[in-house]
Design a protein around this motif. Structure first.
Motif, PDB file in Angstrom:
ATOM      1  N   GLN A   1      74.520 -12.705 -25.900  1.00 47.66           N
ATOM      2  CA  GLN A   1      74.950 -14.004 -26.413  1.00 47.66           C
ATOM      3  C   GLN A   1      73.779 -14.831 -26.932  1.00 47.66           C
ATOM      4  OE1 GLN A   1      77.152 -15.806 -23.202  1.00 47.66           O
ATOM      5  NE2 GLN A   1      79.024 -14.663 -23.660  1.00 47.66           N
ATOM      6  N   HIS A   2      72.584 -14.523 -26.444  1.00 47.53           N
ATOM      7  CA  HIS A   2      71.404 -15.295 -26.850  1.00 47.53           C
ATOM      8  C   HIS A   2      70.609 -14.643 -27.976  1.00 47.53           C
ATOM      9  CE1 HIS A   2      72.218 -17.256 -22.953  1.00 47.53           C
ATOM     10  NE2 HIS A   2      71.556 -18.282 -23.452  1.00 47.53           N
ATOM     11  N   ILE A   3      71.019 -13.460 -28.391  1.00 45.61           N
ATOM     12  CA  ILE A   3      70.284 -12.792 -29.478  1.00 45.61           C
ATOM     13  C   ILE A   3      71.186 -12.525 -30.682  1.00 45.61           C
ATOM     14  CG2 ILE A   3      68.615 -11.730 -27.913  1.00 45.61           C
ATOM     15  CD1 ILE A   3      70.169  -9.116 -28.136  1.00 45.61           C
ATOM     16  N   GLY A   4      72.274 -13.298 -30.755  1.00 46.86           N
ATOM     17  CA  GLY A   4      73.137 -13.203 -31.920  1.00 46.86           C
ATOM     18  C   GLY A   4      74.159 -12.087 -31.894  1.00 46.86           C
ATOM     19  N   LEU A   5      74.437 -11.548 -30.710  1.00 43.21           N
ATOM     20  CA  LEU A   5      75.418 -10.461 -30.601  1.00 43.21           C
ATOM     21  C   LEU A   5      76.616 -10.879 -29.748  1.00 43.21           C
ATOM     22  CD1 LEU A   5      72.992  -7.438 -30.041  1.00 43.21           C
ATOM     23  CD2 LEU A   5      74.162  -8.081 -32.160  1.00 43.21           C
ATOM     24  N   ALA A   6      76.929 -12.170 -29.788  1.00 49.09           N
ATOM     25  CA  ALA A   6      78.017 -12.694 -28.965  1.00 49.09           C
ATOM     26  C   ALA A   6      79.356 -12.037 -29.286  1.00 49.09           C
ATOM     27  CB  ALA A   6      78.122 -14.208 -29.149  1.00 49.09           C
ATOM     28  N   ALA A   7      79.538 -11.620 -30.533  1.00 52.86           N
ATOM     29  CA  ALA A   7      80.803 -10.997 -30.933  1.00 52.86           C
ATOM     30  C   ALA A   7      81.051  -9.693 -30.184  1.00 52.86           C
ATOM     31  CB  ALA A   7      80.804 -10.741 -32.437  1.00 52.86           C
ATOM     32  N   TYR A   8      79.967  -9.050 -29.760  1.00 53.92           N
ATOM     33  CA  TYR A   8      80.103  -7.777 -29.054  1.00 53.92           C
ATOM     34  C   TYR A   8      80.119  -7.949 -27.535  1.00 53.92           C
ATOM     35  CZ  TYR A   8      78.924  -5.850 -33.617  1.00 53.92           C
ATOM     36  OH  TYR A   8      78.917  -5.550 -34.956  1.00 53.92           O
ATOM     37  N   SER A   9      79.714  -9.115 -27.068  1.00 57.48           N
ATOM     38  CA  SER A   9      79.642  -9.332 -25.621  1.00 57.48           C
ATOM     39  C   SER A   9      81.022  -9.324 -24.964  1.00 57.48           C
ATOM     40  CB  SER A   9      78.931 -10.655 -25.319  1.00 57.48           C
ATOM     41  OG  SER A   9      79.694 -11.760 -25.781  1.00 57.48           O
ATOM     42  N   VAL A  10      82.074  -9.552 -25.758  1.00 52.64           N
ATOM     43  CA  VAL A  10      83.433  -9.554 -25.194  1.00 52.64           C
ATOM     44  C   VAL A  10      83.850  -8.161 -24.726  1.00 52.64           C
ATOM     45  CG1 VAL A  10      84.194 -11.541 -26.540  1.00 52.64           C
ATOM     46  CG2 VAL A  10      84.441  -9.236 -27.493  1.00 52.64           C
ATOM     47  N   TYR A  11      83.121  -7.145 -25.187  1.00 54.19           N
ATOM     48  CA  TYR A  11      83.451  -5.780 -24.776  1.00 54.19           C
ATOM     49  C   TYR A  11      82.707  -5.365 -23.505  1.00 54.19           C
ATOM     50  CZ  TYR A  11      85.581  -5.305 -29.380  1.00 54.19           C
ATOM     51  OH  TYR A  11      86.372  -5.477 -30.488  1.00 54.19           O
ATOM     52  N   ALA A  12      81.761  -6.190 -23.072  1.00 53.77           N
ATOM     53  CA  ALA A  12      80.952  -5.833 -21.902  1.00 53.77           C
ATOM     54  C   ALA A  12      81.814  -5.672 -20.654  1.00 53.77           C
ATOM     55  CB  ALA A  12      79.874  -6.892 -21.668  1.00 53.77           C
ATOM     56  N   ASP A  13      82.755  -6.589 -20.464  1.00 56.35           N
ATOM     57  CA  ASP A  13      83.589  -6.571 -19.253  1.00 56.35           C
ATOM     58  C   ASP A  13      84.408  -5.280 -19.134  1.00 56.35           C
ATOM     59  OD1 ASP A  13      84.630  -8.266 -16.931  1.00 56.35           O
ATOM     60  OD2 ASP A  13      86.495  -7.762 -17.965  1.00 56.35           O
ATOM     61  N   PRO A  14      85.231  -4.928 -20.132  1.00 60.85           N
ATOM     62  CA  PRO A  14      86.007  -3.686 -19.996  1.00 60.85           C
ATOM     63  C   PRO A  14      85.155  -2.422 -20.043  1.00 60.85           C
ATOM     64  CG  PRO A  14      86.359  -4.661 -22.162  1.00 60.85           C
ATOM     65  CD  PRO A  14      85.615  -5.673 -21.351  1.00 60.85           C
ATOM     66  N   VAL A  15      84.049  -2.452 -20.792  1.00 65.69           N
ATOM     67  CA  VAL A  15      83.185  -1.268 -20.847  1.00 65.69           C
ATOM     68  C   VAL A  15      82.589  -0.978 -19.472  1.00 65.69           C
ATOM     69  CG1 VAL A  15      80.976  -0.397 -21.719  1.00 65.69           C
ATOM     70  CG2 VAL A  15      82.649  -1.357 -23.301  1.00 65.69           C
ATOM     71  N   MET A  16      82.241  -2.030 -18.732  1.00 63.47           N
ATOM     72  CA  MET A  16      81.705  -1.841 -17.382  1.00 63.47           C
ATOM     73  C   MET A  16      82.736  -1.177 -16.474  1.00 63.47           C
ATOM     74  SD  MET A  16      79.345  -5.134 -16.459  1.00 63.47           S
ATOM     75  CE  MET A  16      80.409  -6.408 -17.132  1.00 63.47           C
ATOM     76  N   VAL A  17      84.001  -1.551 -16.656  1.00 65.15           N
ATOM     77  CA  VAL A  17      85.059  -0.938 -15.853  1.00 65.15           C
ATOM     78  C   VAL A  17      85.192   0.545 -16.194  1.00 65.15           C
ATOM     79  CG1 VAL A  17      87.514  -0.956 -15.299  1.00 65.15           C
ATOM     80  CG2 VAL A  17      86.315  -3.107 -15.639  1.00 65.15           C
ATOM     81  N   VAL A  18      85.104   0.863 -17.476  1.00 65.22           N
ATOM     82  CA  VAL A  18      85.189   2.262 -17.905  1.00 65.22           C
ATOM     83  C   VAL A  18      84.066   3.083 -17.271  1.00 65.22           C
ATOM     84  CG1 VAL A  18      84.977   3.835 -19.864  1.00 65.22           C
ATOM     85  CG2 VAL A  18      86.362   1.767 -20.077  1.00 65.22           C
ATOM     86  N   VAL A  19      82.848   2.570 -17.368  1.00 65.36           N
ATOM     87  CA  VAL A  19      81.690   3.287 -16.820  1.00 65.36           C
ATOM     88  C   VAL A  19      81.820   3.456 -15.310  1.00 65.36           C
ATOM     89  CG1 VAL A  19      79.198   3.187 -16.453  1.00 65.36           C
ATOM     90  CG2 VAL A  19      80.155   2.537 -18.668  1.00 65.36           C
ATOM     91  N   ALA A  20      82.192   2.373 -14.620  1.00 61.25           N
ATOM     92  CA  ALA A  20      82.319   2.429 -13.163  1.00 61.25           C
ATOM     93  C   ALA A  20      83.421   3.400 -12.740  1.00 61.25           C
ATOM     94  CB  ALA A  20      82.605   1.033 -12.607  1.00 61.25           C
ATOM     95  N   SER A  21      84.547   3.355 -13.430  1.00 58.07           N
ATOM     96  CA  SER A  21      85.681   4.214 -13.073  1.00 58.07           C
ATOM     97  C   SER A  21      85.347   5.690 -13.256  1.00 58.07           C
ATOM     98  CB  SER A  21      86.904   3.853 -13.921  1.00 58.07           C
ATOM     99  OG  SER A  21      87.300   2.526 -13.710  1.00 58.07           O
ATOM    100  N   VAL A  22      84.719   6.011 -14.379  1.00 58.74           N
ATOM    101  CA  VAL A  22      84.391   7.408 -14.671  1.00 58.74           C
ATOM    102  C   VAL A  22      83.334   7.935 -13.709  1.00 58.74           C
ATOM    103  CG1 VAL A  22      83.368   8.967 -16.372  1.00 58.74           C
ATOM    104  CG2 VAL A  22      85.048   7.267 -17.097  1.00 58.74           C
ATOM    105  N   TYR A  23      82.318   7.119 -13.465  1.00 56.91           N
ATOM    106  CA  TYR A  23      81.211   7.575 -12.620  1.00 56.91           C
ATOM    107  C   TYR A  23      81.615   7.681 -11.147  1.00 56.91           C
ATOM    108  CZ  TYR A  23      76.651   7.839 -10.390  1.00 56.91           C
ATOM    109  OH  TYR A  23      75.587   8.229  -9.622  1.00 56.91           O
TER     110      TYR A  23
END
Length: 224
Positions: free
Chosen positions: A173-195
């Motif tokens: 959010q501080h380096i101009g990539l705020a549009a992609y930060s909305v995917y951080a939450d579900p992506v973390m769930v994907v990584v945690a679930s798979v691992y």
């Protein structure tokens, strides 16, 4: 190694209280902030709570004078561990499905500042609980306590991954990539679930192996 029944009971009760605390904290914060991964973390703690209660019931049954030394009693412990592994595996699969749907629908906007604060509190608490369970669990001689400590190890690492994920989202959010930060939450769930589905699968397979091979369960860990 002979089981220390009193220590086993105290550790399982301690785990129950801790799981309840983190379940309420995680689900409450997650719903308030709309964070899928925090809800996942809280839901895992809630499942852990239910499974810990099951462990307490199993421990009481196994240690009861009427069941002492019986063949059916020896099968209870690996059955409980196998069931715990199955439940956690199913929870990971459901969480994975929900996270993928969230990604497809455009991600989730979360207050990363509050989420990061939750992450720090959660990691410290889960780590402390895990260290207590591991340290005294080795002295208890109980397979059920060993299984509990593995659950807390998973919860600690999941919480740590969540915290790191929110740190990354905050930086984005501080380096101009705020549009992609909305995917951080579900992506973390994907990584945690798979691992983390690997650990409960190993728990389940190890317990099923013991069910097929009659052994003295007091002398093995049961969670290889």
């Amino acid at each position: 190694m002979q089981c220390n029944v009193a220590l086993e009971r105290k550790l399982l009760q301690f785990s129950t209280f801790s799981a309840l605390l983190f379940a309420l904290l995680g689900i409450g914060f997650g719903l308030w902030m709309g964070s899928l991964v925090i809800i996942f973390d809280g839901a895992y703690s809630l499942v852990s709570l239910a499974l810990t209660v099951l462990s307490l019931a199993a421990a009481a049954y196994i240690r009861s004078p009427a069941q002492k030394g019986s063949e059916s009693c020896q099968k209870v412990e690996p059955m409980v561990i196998a069931f715990k592994g199955l439940v956690i595996t199913l929870m990971c699969c459901v969480s994975l499905s929900s996270a993928i749907m969230a990604i497809v629908n455009g991600g989730r906007d979360v207050d990363t500042g509050l989420a990061l604060l939750f992450g720090v509190i959660n990691v410290v608490g889960c780590l402390a609980t895990y260290l207590v369970m591991r340290k005294y669990g080795q002295c208890s001689g109980s397979n059920l306590v060993v299984a509990e400590s593995k659950q807390w190890m998973m919860d600690t690492v999941i919480s740590g991954a969540v915290m790191v994920g929110f740190i990354v989202a905050t930086l984005m959010q501080h380096i101009g990539l705020a549009a992609y930060s909305v995917y951080a939450d579900p992506v973390m769930v994907v990584v945690a679930s798979v691992y983390f589905v690997i650990v409960p699968l190993k728990m389940m397979l190890g317990a099923l192996k013991e069910l097929r091979t009659p052994v003295d369960y007091r002398t093995v860990t049961g969670l290889r």
